[in-house]
Design an enzyme around this catalytic site. Structure first.
Site, mmCIF file in Angstrom:
data_model
loop_
_atom_site.group_PDB
_atom_site.id
_atom_site.type_symbol
_atom_site.label_atom_id
_atom_site.label_comp_id
_atom_site.label_asym_id
_atom_site.label_seq_id
_atom_site.Cartn_x
_atom_site.Cartn_y
_atom_site.Cartn_z
ATOM 1 N N LYS A 61 -13.761 2.174 -2.117
ATOM 2 C CA LYS A 61 -13.159 0.947 -1.194
ATOM 3 C C LYS A 61 -11.875 1.609 -1.132
ATOM 4 O O LYS A 61 -10.898 1.301 -1.900
ATOM 5 C CB LYS A 61 -13.330 -0.308 -2.026
ATOM 6 C CG LYS A 61 -13.317 -1.395 -1.284
ATOM 7 C CD LYS A 61 -12.003 -1.685 -0.428
ATOM 8 C CE LYS A 61 -10.760 -2.399 -1.480
ATOM 9 N NZ LYS A 61 -9.393 -2.494 -0.648
ATOM 10 N N GLU A 89 -4.798 4.770 -12.560
ATOM 11 C CA GLU A 89 -3.712 5.266 -12.284
ATOM 12 C C GLU A 89 -2.782 4.090 -11.800
ATOM 13 O O GLU A 89 -2.934 3.742 -10.549
ATOM 14 C CB GLU A 89 -4.019 6.390 -11.068
ATOM 15 C CG GLU A 89 -2.977 7.664 -11.529
ATOM 16 C CD GLU A 89 -1.755 7.469 -10.603
ATOM 17 O OE1 GLU A 89 -0.730 6.824 -11.221
ATOM 18 O OE2 GLU A 89 -1.582 7.829 -9.316
ATOM 19 N N CYS A 124 3.921 6.863 -6.534
ATOM 20 C CA CYS A 124 3.976 6.297 -7.951
ATOM 21 C C CYS A 124 4.830 7.109 -9.047
ATOM 22 O O CYS A 124 5.193 6.342 -9.784
ATOM 23 C CB CYS A 124 2.393 6.177 -8.447
ATOM 24 S SG CYS A 124 1.569 7.498 -8.052
ATOM 25 N N GLU A 159 8.787 -1.393 -10.673
ATOM 26 C CA GLU A 159 8.513 -0.420 -9.653
ATOM 27 C C GLU A 159 8.941 -1.063 -8.342
ATOM 28 O O GLU A 159 8.327 -2.105 -7.908
ATOM 29 C CB GLU A 159 7.009 -0.163 -9.642
ATOM 30 C CG GLU A 159 6.861 1.060 -8.563
ATOM 31 C CD GLU A 159 5.205 1.524 -8.829
ATOM 32 O OE1 GLU A 159 4.358 0.593 -8.848
ATOM 33 O OE2 GLU A 159 4.771 2.709 -8.913
HETATM 34 P P1 NAP Z 1 -2.976 -3.019 -5.218
HETATM 35 O O1 NAP Z 1 -3.056 -4.423 -4.736
HETATM 36 O O2 NAP Z 1 -3.019 -2.857 -6.765
HETATM 37 O O3 NAP Z 1 -4.030 -2.232 -4.610
HETATM 38 C C1 NAP Z 1 -4.687 -0.891 -4.639
HETATM 39 C C2 NAP Z 1 -6.166 -1.101 -4.435
HETATM 40 O O4 NAP Z 1 -6.863 -2.159 -5.027
HETATM 41 C C3 NAP Z 1 -6.418 -1.476 -2.912
HETATM 42 O O5 NAP Z 1 -7.658 -0.786 -2.512
HETATM 43 C C4 NAP Z 1 -6.593 -2.765 -2.982
HETATM 44 O O6 NAP Z 1 -7.420 -3.555 -1.951
HETATM 45 C C5 NAP Z 1 -7.675 -3.293 -4.473
HETATM 46 N N1 NAP Z 1 -7.471 -4.331 -4.783
HETATM 47 C C6 NAP Z 1 -6.285 -5.388 -4.833
HETATM 48 N N2 NAP Z 1 -7.004 -6.287 -5.647
HETATM 49 C C7 NAP Z 1 -8.148 -6.209 -6.116
HETATM 50 C C8 NAP Z 1 -8.990 -6.673 -6.933
HETATM 51 N N3 NAP Z 1 -8.930 -7.992 -7.495
HETATM 52 N N4 NAP Z 1 -10.202 -6.252 -7.405
HETATM 53 C C9 NAP Z 1 -10.296 -4.811 -6.874
HETATM 54 N N5 NAP Z 1 -9.685 -4.228 -6.133
HETATM 55 C C10 NAP Z 1 -8.442 -4.681 -5.653
HETATM 56 O O7 NAP Z 1 -1.596 -2.633 -4.490
HETATM 57 P P2 NAP Z 1 -1.072 -2.780 -3.257
HETATM 58 O O8 NAP Z 1 -0.975 -4.404 -3.023
HETATM 59 O O9 NAP Z 1 -1.448 -2.075 -2.148
HETATM 60 O O10 NAP Z 1 0.610 -2.566 -3.799
HETATM 61 C C11 NAP Z 1 1.631 -3.485 -4.772
HETATM 62 C C12 NAP Z 1 2.341 -2.671 -5.421
HETATM 63 O O11 NAP Z 1 1.463 -1.715 -6.227
HETATM 64 C C13 NAP Z 1 3.239 -1.698 -5.056
HETATM 65 O O12 NAP Z 1 4.350 -2.431 -4.552
HETATM 66 C C14 NAP Z 1 3.526 -0.784 -5.644
HETATM 67 O O13 NAP Z 1 4.481 -0.958 -6.734
HETATM 68 C C15 NAP Z 1 2.244 -0.455 -6.621
HETATM 69 N N6 NAP Z 1 1.442 0.786 -6.190
HETATM 70 C C16 NAP Z 1 1.271 2.049 -6.900
HETATM 71 C C17 NAP Z 1 0.506 2.774 -6.440
HETATM 72 C C18 NAP Z 1 0.130 4.028 -7.143
HETATM 73 O O14 NAP Z 1 0.002 5.166 -6.543
HETATM 74 N N7 NAP Z 1 0.412 3.824 -8.385
HETATM 75 C C19 NAP Z 1 -0.026 2.822 -5.117
HETATM 76 C C20 NAP Z 1 0.169 1.791 -4.296
HETATM 77 C C21 NAP Z 1 0.740 0.546 -4.697
HETATM 78 P P3 NAP Z 1 -6.456 -4.265 -0.583
HETATM 79 O O15 NAP Z 1 -5.799 -3.031 -0.107
HETATM 80 O O16 NAP Z 1 -7.323 -4.782 0.037
HETATM 81 O O17 NAP Z 1 -5.439 -4.939 -1.556
#
Ligand code: NAP
Ligand code: MG
Length: 472
Positions: A170, A245, A279, A379
């Protein structure tokens, strides 16, 4: 605008179960460039069934043969390199030069590294009177973020396939087009039907259904700590394996005697890379009080060289951030930093001049940051550096480790041994010494709230294996 149909399940595209769709927005133009189906729990169930059905055959395929198919996958990604790069520039906003070199180029090498590991890894060993078998962990549910849309996918799928697991992916809502190309590459490579499956859609619906599905044996997630915590709880409740991660707030420690100019320039380039959406970005810079003003001035000068602009321009080095939501979040954190007493040396929360479209953020240097400030703890995921000062090396170490996160770090010193001695005391999973290069075979992953488990190289492969011992 292209309306894509279908989920990639059991070796081909098939219609999604529901009628829901999500839009893909180009963050530089703010135009909707495509729509993809929003997967439901039913799509996830179809995909998990396909992956389960394919598991026995794939697990029994000799590792050397799995390696051959991973070589073919790496070749298929290389054959579509330019299309992958332009797609990532369109859906994420990565500057095209960076998209070609890193976003599209790195996954070719990572896939290839797992082709080699599949062929060379010892999946059986002898311990005294026992034979220990390293068997595939089963069906993997992979949930990936948008910041490195292909790398994050390949860093999970390639080791899982090398291990003999089958996968349901996903990908992030913002970057499904790259994931669709990846699915086509798995077919072009000749992977058997059901070994890799793709369900696009939203995290709380498709992502959650995947993490909760009883047919998934291992959940591998990359993204925010907030979502990672929930996924860890779901997986723990079902006694599933889980790899997380998560985020970081990594320290760049510049010790007295280091090449200040080099250390600061490398730091600015690191944080501006991918518009700060990495990240492992080194977002907390720790400088001795004697060199602090000079370092901040150097950073301001270096940051000013990164003018935000059109990511399709080959000279562009700073594109937009991924979405309006992300832009607003980054700008809000810059404002919060200033409100809590940080000094905005260059950049700031205001929109960059001359850009009336696109989710752009000014490259920003914050000085006089103290450890309790939000910008020192959270972050930001934008092109923002926070400078903190220390009085002696022990204080530098305390500050470096004063974080809920522990993903990566960097140390600069006049002497390599001095830097290594400091790095040994850092609470994080990875440390770059005097600008040491990224190594795709070295383990990547976090201490503390930066996650559980490791990606890349043999450590990444081991995440997808479980052991059985035969007493002879
Ligand atoms: P996120 O919401 O954690 O998204 C990561 C993945 O998880 C996406 O595929 C997302 O789908 C999915 N997801 C979201 N809610 C979920 C749930 N309840 N159950 C299962 N999967 C779920 O991250 P984001 O909203 O894209 O970014 C938010 C913050 O996360 C950023 O500002 C940053 O600080 C951090 N981030 C960290 C990394 C890293 O490499 N460690 C990468 C991206 C972001 P959707 O795309 O549909 O939300
Ligand atoms: Mg999200």
């Amino acid at each position: 605008m292209t309306a894509h149909d279908g989920m990639f399940i059991d070796g081909g595209w098939r219609p999604a179960r529901g009628a829901g769709r999500t839009e893909v927005v180009n963050p530089a133009t703010e135009q909707v460039i495509a729509t993809v189906p929003a997967g439901t729990a039913e799509d996830v169930d179809d995909a998990v069934r396909a992956a389960r059905a394919a598991l026995p055959g794939w697990a029994a395929t000799p590792p050397a043969r799995r390696g051959e198919l991973l070589t073919a996958l790496s070749d298929a990604l290389a054959a579509r390199h330019e299309e992958i790069a332009t797609t990532i520039t369109a859906e994420l906003g990565s500057p095209i030069g960076f998209a070609r070199r890193v976003q599209a180029g790195l996954p070719v090498a990572v896939a290839r590294s797992y082709a080699d590991l599949a062929a060379s890894h010892r999946f059986e060993e002898r311990i005294g009177t026992s034979t220990v078998l390293h068997e595939p962990a089963g069906v993997v549910g992979a949930i990936t973020p948008w910041n490195y849309p292909l790398h994050q996918v390949v860093a999970k799928v390639a080791p899982a396939l090398a291990a003999g697991c089958t996968v349901v992916l996903k990908p992030a809502e913002n970057t499904p087009l790259t994931a669709r190309i990846f699915a086509e590459c798995t077919a072009a490579a000749g992977l058997p039907a059901g070994v890799f499956n793709l369900v696009t859609g939203l995290g709380p619906e498709a992502g959650q259904a995947l993490a909760e599905h009883p047919g998934v044996d291992l959940v591998s997630f990359t993204g925010s700590t907030a979502v990672g915590r929930r996924i860890g709880a779901v997986a723990g409740g079902a006694v599933k394996r889980v790899a997380l991660e998560l985020g970081g707030k990594s320290a760049n420690v510049i010790l007295p005697g280091a090449d200040l100019d080099r250390a600061v320039r490398a730091n600015v380039a690191d944080v501006v890379r991918n518009a700060g959406q990495s990240c492992n970005a080194l977002t907390r810079t720790l400088v001795h009080t004697d060199h602090y003003d000079e370092a901040v001035a150097l950073a301001a000068e270096a940051a000013a060289e990164f003018a935000p602009g059109d990511p399709t321009d080959p000279d562009c080095r700073l594109g937009p951030v991924v979405s309006a939501r992300q832009r607003d979040r980054v700008r809000e954190l810059i404002r919060k930093g200033a409100a809590e007493g940080a000094r905005v040396v260059t950049g700031g929360a205001e929109p960059p001049e001359g850009l009336d479209k696109g989710y752009y953020v000014r490259p920003t240097v914050l000085a006089d940051v103290t450890p309790g400030m939000t910008v020192a703890r959270e972050e930001i995921f934008g092109p923002v550096l926070s400078f903190l000062r220390y009085g002696d090396t022990d204080e530098a170490l305390r500050l470096a480790n004063d974080s809920d996160y522990g993903l990566s770090g960097a140390v600069w010193a006049a002497d390599q041994d001095e830097a290594v001695a400091f790095a040994r005391r850092m609470e994080c999973g990875r440390v770059d010494i005097n600008g040491g290069d990224f190594n795709i075979m070295a383990p990547f992953g976090g201490y503390k709230q930066s996650g559980v488990g490791r990606e890349l190289g043999v450590h990444g492969l081991q995440e997808y294996l479980q052991t059985k011992s035969l007493q002879l």
